[in-house]
Write a protein that holds these residues in place. Structure first.
Motif, PDB file in Angstrom:
ATOM      1  N   ASP A  70     -31.448  32.961 -27.057  1.00 13.26           N
ATOM      2  CA  ASP A  70     -30.283  32.891 -27.206  1.00 13.26           C
ATOM      3  C   ASP A  70     -29.186  31.717 -27.837  1.00 13.26           C
ATOM      4  O   ASP A  70     -30.285  31.241 -28.685  1.00 13.26           O
ATOM      5  CB  ASP A  70     -30.400  32.604 -25.736  1.00 13.26           C
ATOM      6  N   ALA A  71     -28.243  31.814 -28.396  1.00 15.64           N
ATOM      7  CA  ALA A  71     -27.161  30.959 -29.466  1.00 15.64           C
ATOM      8  C   ALA A  71     -26.445  29.815 -28.818  1.00 15.64           C
ATOM      9  O   ALA A  71     -26.106  30.599 -27.149  1.00 15.64           O
ATOM     10  CB  ALA A  71     -27.240  31.857 -30.528  1.00 15.64           C
ATOM     11  N   GLU A  72     -25.749  29.224 -28.953  1.00 17.24           N
ATOM     12  CA  GLU A  72     -24.962  29.056 -28.717  1.00 17.24           C
ATOM     13  C   GLU A  72     -23.376  29.497 -29.250  1.00 17.24           C
ATOM     14  O   GLU A  72     -22.064  28.774 -28.255  1.00 17.24           O
ATOM     15  CB  GLU A  72     -24.350  27.486 -29.022  1.00 17.24           C
ATOM     16  N   GLY A  73     -22.788  29.764 -29.607  1.00 18.05           N
ATOM     17  CA  GLY A  73     -21.559  31.384 -30.165  1.00 18.05           C
ATOM     18  C   GLY A  73     -21.141  30.259 -30.658  1.00 18.05           C
ATOM     19  O   GLY A  73     -21.911  28.800 -31.324  1.00 18.05           O
ATOM     20  N   ALA A  74     -19.657  30.977 -31.609  1.00 15.06           N
ATOM     21  CA  ALA A  74     -19.029  29.799 -32.186  1.00 15.06           C
ATOM     22  C   ALA A  74     -18.052  28.423 -31.472  1.00 15.06           C
ATOM     23  O   ALA A  74     -17.994  29.109 -30.272  1.00 15.06           O
ATOM     24  CB  ALA A  74     -17.787  30.400 -33.032  1.00 15.06           C
ATOM     25  N   SER A  75     -17.663  27.631 -32.217  1.00 16.19           N
ATOM     26  CA  SER A  75     -17.267  26.561 -31.483  1.00 16.19           C
ATOM     27  C   SER A  75     -16.191  25.944 -32.696  1.00 16.19           C
ATOM     28  O   SER A  75     -16.990  26.238 -33.676  1.00 16.19           O
ATOM     29  CB  SER A  75     -18.841  25.855 -31.188  1.00 16.19           C
ATOM     30  N   ARG A  76     -16.207  24.731 -31.986  1.00 20.77           N
ATOM     31  CA  ARG A  76     -15.608  23.747 -33.326  1.00 20.77           C
ATOM     32  C   ARG A  76     -16.444  22.449 -32.871  1.00 20.77           C
ATOM     33  O   ARG A  76     -16.305  21.745 -31.917  1.00 20.77           O
ATOM     34  CB  ARG A  76     -14.151  23.824 -33.300  1.00 20.77           C
ATOM     35  N   ASP A  77     -16.688  21.784 -33.842  1.00 18.40           N
ATOM     36  CA  ASP A  77     -17.387  20.135 -33.732  1.00 18.40           C
ATOM     37  C   ASP A  77     -16.845  19.754 -33.447  1.00 18.40           C
ATOM     38  O   ASP A  77     -16.007  18.996 -33.927  1.00 18.40           O
ATOM     39  CB  ASP A  77     -18.869  19.789 -35.386  1.00 18.40           C
ATOM     40  N   PRO A  78     -16.528  19.070 -31.844  1.00 18.15           N
ATOM     41  CA  PRO A  78     -16.215  17.797 -31.772  1.00 18.15           C
ATOM     42  C   PRO A  78     -16.237  16.176 -32.526  1.00 18.15           C
ATOM     43  O   PRO A  78     -15.440  15.710 -32.425  1.00 18.15           O
ATOM     44  CB  PRO A  78     -17.005  17.404 -29.915  1.00 18.15           C
ATOM     45  N   ALA A  79     -17.290  16.353 -32.777  1.00 19.95           N
ATOM     46  CA  ALA A  79     -17.141  14.673 -33.658  1.00 19.95           C
ATOM     47  C   ALA A  79     -16.941  14.919 -35.007  1.00 19.95           C
ATOM     48  O   ALA A  79     -15.980  13.624 -35.197  1.00 19.95           O
ATOM     49  CB  ALA A  79     -18.847  14.354 -34.138  1.00 19.95           C
TER      50      ALA A  79
END
Length: 427
Positions: free
Chosen positions: A113-122
């Motif tokens: 499994d994976a986390e999918g696309a996102s935007r790094d909050p840091a």
């Protein structure tokens, strides 16, 4: 001279590194077509990772490039900061994207499994998912991300079926298709690299747990594998490859000798001891026994309902070097046999130098089949993907012993070792 906040944080990534970076194409045999590499000088004391040596050289190999990083929680500095944070804060690097492998950039997803696309909050950077992507599909991701260079920095554990090395392979192929360069920042093989072990994959059995014919325990680092991939398997379309070697690492070193912090590379790889056993005990993913997922010691305990002390007795009776097998009982909280009391074995490695995880794994398969009437292979014969052919399964079913099974792969292993030697960077 004054430095911006980005410059100060970026320079901090080099603190503790051992001097400057060596010349491209330095130590070791170049081998890989179109491949440059930062050589591995002789050094004493703590191991300096490829990232540390890249930082000490002022990120010269990334100058003028829009950079994307393939990494996960293991991509850290010697003082445990994440390289994405360090690179983003340094005005000498134009970091524009992050790419997450299996388990994701933040490492929260379970196997497969994976986390999918996102935007790094840091950092605010876009995070792209590489898992289950290869070829033109992955090349299109690199193009959409607007990068010139793919940087790879992920901790491997030394086994062919640990998927991060195939993420590297897929990224190299995709980068070649998209006209991008690849830079591999090296990290230690945590179980050492003195030798390769186990069967070599046969191409009809290729999958994401083994794309190309390498040994089950390859005994190489990520940078060495990248050189081998480019020279042996991407000959039709090699990528523009640079590798940044470590300093201070020796082939006989185990992870505890490196002085580096351990970060679990995946949710079920909690310690270097897990990695030591993994190349052999992960074979039980191809059976109906638990490989210890859902316990605090995955891949160090194995078992199923109905297994008793006879398995440990039989395994100890093989006299396998460097390891004892203790009768054990456990209740997995997830995965196979969840919530059920399982009997089985726990591995206790008492001599890391002598221990051969692949032969030990075969010994456990052989004895489990002999002493437990409930033993069975997964219906999809996933064991064949793990071992690289149907030979192990066929031989174990025929009643073969450990030496018979190991003898069957000896010739292929010898051929691989001869090829492997051309791409090694360290003594």
């Amino acid at each position: 001279m004054t430095l911006s906040r980005r410059g100060v944080l970026g320079l901090a990534g080099a603190v503790g590194s051992a001097g400057g970076v060596g010349a491209l194409g330095g130590a070791g045999t170049a081998g890989a077509a179109g491949a440059g590499g930062v050589g591995a000088p002789r050094a004493a004391g703590r191991v300096r990772t490829g990232f540390e040596r890249l930082a000490a050289d002022g990120y010269a190999v990334l100058a003028g490039q829009k950079v994307g990083v393939v990494t996960n929680p293991t991509g850290i500095t010697a003082d445990a900061r994440h390289l994405v944070d360090v690179l983003h804060a340094d005005e000498r690097v134009d970091l524009v994207a992050v790419f997450g492998p299996e388990h994701g950039f933040r490492g929260t997803a379970q196997a497969g499994d994976a986390e999918g696309a996102s935007r790094d909050p840091a950092t605010g950077l876009p995070v792209y998912d590489t898992y289950d992507k290869s070829g033109q599909r992955l090349a299109d991701v690199f193009t959409a991300a607007g990068i010139d260079t793919v940087v790879f920095d992920v901790q491997d554990v030394g086994a062919r079926f640990y998927t991060y090395i195939w993420t590297l392979y897929d990224c190299m192929r995709a980068a070649a298709l998209a006209g991008k360069a690849v830079v591999v920042l090296d990290r230690p093989n945590p179980v050492g690299g003195r030798r390769a072990a186990g069967p070599v994959l046969e191409r009809p059995y290729a999958s994401f747990v083994g794309r190309e014919p390498i040994a089950l325990a390859h005994g190489m680092t990520a940078a060495e594998l990248a050189r081998l991939f480019n020279g042996e398997f991407l000959g039709d379309a090699p990528v523009r490859l640079s590798t940044v070697a470590m300093s201070g690492w020796r082939r006989g070193s185990f992870f505890g000798e490196t002085g580096l912090p351990w970060v679990p590379p995946s949710p079920n790889m909690p310690t270097p001891d897990t990695a030591l056993a993994y190349a052999g005990t992960c074979l039980f993913e191809g059976t109906n026994l638990s490989e210890g997922r859902g316990t605090t010691t995955p891949f160090e305990v194995l078992g199923a309902e109905g297994v008793d002390r006879r398995w440990a007795e039989a395994a100890n009776g093989l006299g396998l070097p460097g390891v004892w097998f203790r009768e054990a009982y456990f209740t997995p909280t997830f995965s196979k046999h969840v919530g059920k009391v399982c009997g089985g074995v726990r591995l206790i490695v008492h001599d890391r130098e002598a221990f051969d995880p692949v032969r030990s794994g075969i010994g456990l398969l052989v004895t489990a089949r002999r002493v437990w009437s409930g033993f069975g292979w997964r219906a999809d014969h996933f064991i064949d993907r793990l071992t690289g052919s149907d030979r192990v399964r066929v031989l174990v079913d025929a009643g073969a012993g450990v030496e018979d099974v190991a003898g069957d792969w000896a010739a292929g292993l010898a051929r691989f070792e001869a090829v492997r030697a051309q791409y090694l960077l360290y003594a």
